[in-house]
Design an enzyme around this catalytic site. Structure first.
Site, short mmCIF file in Angstrom:
data_model
loop_
_atom_site.label_atom_id
_atom_site.label_comp_id
_atom_site.label_asym_id
_atom_site.label_seq_id
_atom_site.Cartn_x
_atom_site.Cartn_y
_atom_site.Cartn_z
N GLY A 199 -42.69 70.55 31.51
CA GLY A 199 -41.59 71.31 32.08
C GLY A 199 -41.90 71.83 33.48
CD GLN A 224 -37.10 61.04 23.39
OE1 GLN A 224 -37.75 60.05 23.75
NE2 GLN A 224 -35.86 60.94 22.95
CG LEU A 225 -38.57 66.94 30.64
CD1 LEU A 225 -38.20 66.07 31.84
CD2 LEU A 225 -38.00 68.35 30.79
CG ASP A 226 -42.30 66.43 31.54
OD1 ASP A 226 -42.08 65.57 32.41
OD2 ASP A 226 -42.13 67.65 31.73
CD GLU A 227 -41.48 64.87 23.86
OE1 GLU A 227 -41.27 63.96 23.03
OE2 GLU A 227 -41.12 66.05 23.69
#
Length: 293
Positions: A199, A224-227
């Site tokens: 994040g 999926q953010l940053d995954e």
């Protein structure tokens, strides 16, 4: 005179793969010069450097036959002919921070990256002078209206048709339709060692938490953010009690460009493949292509 090519085979591990391809080659007058293989998490990856000078069938027939053999055993087969390595097209997405753009432009100019930058696209005009000074086409559209911005971005990407999209500190979250269109072809740099400090404001998070090692992660973008699948990570040390937040940021920024550019290089040189959400490095493709080129 040798006529070299690289045959790459990828798929679920099973018995007899090497033997089947080696037999197929030998029966058609092909000599195997070198071979590298590995199995990672049940996934088989093999690169074979072969000499086609004594080939007894037509080249198109050979390639068709290799692809058919791959289909029979549910393996993906790719054939790279001598001097065939195509210069891949790169689209860079940027916002206001220049360091990643600078690093990639410099590496392309010094031929450390085997690709061509076809577009620099942004949601701010700030980096236009940097791009234009390097002779790169720069376009921007404000993201104050996200729907309009992403419609524009999607259209421009479709027109430029890049092999790779690089988020060089582009500070917007891509919509799912763009991510899906370029599945496993969008690279991002995140300023932390994911999965830690995802994040916003990761340098501030690291500084305030008191960790002594921090770093950055180059990864493929997913919904999926940053995954997304991790390609590369590297670290720097924080002297807790002596380093300021600005010191932490400076160390991070110096590292980000290098890590992102290395990940771009691995993609352009076809040294990686994504399997079940994990990045696997291929054993010999880059070295073999250098020998065959």
């Amino acid at each position: 005179m040798t006529v070299l090519a690289v045959v790459s085979v990828l798929g679920k591990d099973q018995k007899g793969v090497v033997a089947q391809f080696a037999t197929y080659m030998a029966e058609r007058g092909i000599n195997i010069e070198d071979i590298e293989q590995r199995v990672v998490r049940g996934f088989f990856v093999m690169d074979m450097l072969v000499d086609l000078k004594d080939l007894t069938i037509d080249l198109s027939e050979l390639i068709t036959g290799l692809l058919e053999l791959g289909r029979k055993i549910e393996m993906e087969v790719r054939v790279h002919l001598q001097r065939e390595r195509r210069e891949k097209r790169i689209a860079l997405l940027v916002s206001r921070e220049p360091h990643c753009l600078q690093q990639i432009v410099e590496d392309v100019q010094h031929q450390r990256l085997h690709g061509r930058i076809v577009a620099v696209l942004s949601n701010h005009p700030d980096l236009a002078p940097l791009a234009e000074s390097a002779g790169l086409p720069f376009e921007w559209k404000a993201s104050t209206d996200p729907v309009a911005h992403f419609a524009w971005l999607g259209q421009r990407l479709a027109e430029h048709n890049p092999d790779l999209v690089v988020l060089a500190r582009y500070m917007r979250i891509l919509p799912a339709e763009i991510v899906a269109r370029f599945r496993n072809r969008v690279l991002n740099i995140h300023p932390s060692l994911l999965p830690y400090f995802p994040g916003a404001a990761p340098y501030k998070q690291a500084y305030e938490s008191g960790v002594r090692v921090h770093g950055c992660t180059a990864h493929f973008v997913t919904e999926q953010l940053d995954e997304g699948p991790v390609v590369m990570q590297d670290v720097f040390h924080i002297n807790v009690g002596a380093d300021s937040l600005d010191d932490v940021k400076r160390k991070g920024l110096e590292l980000e460009g290098r890590v992102l550019s290395k990940a771009v290089q691995l993609f352009l040189d076809e040294e990686l493949v994504v399997v079940e959400g994990k990045v696997i490095f291929k054993p010999g493709i880059s070295r073999f292509l250098e020998r065959s080129g």
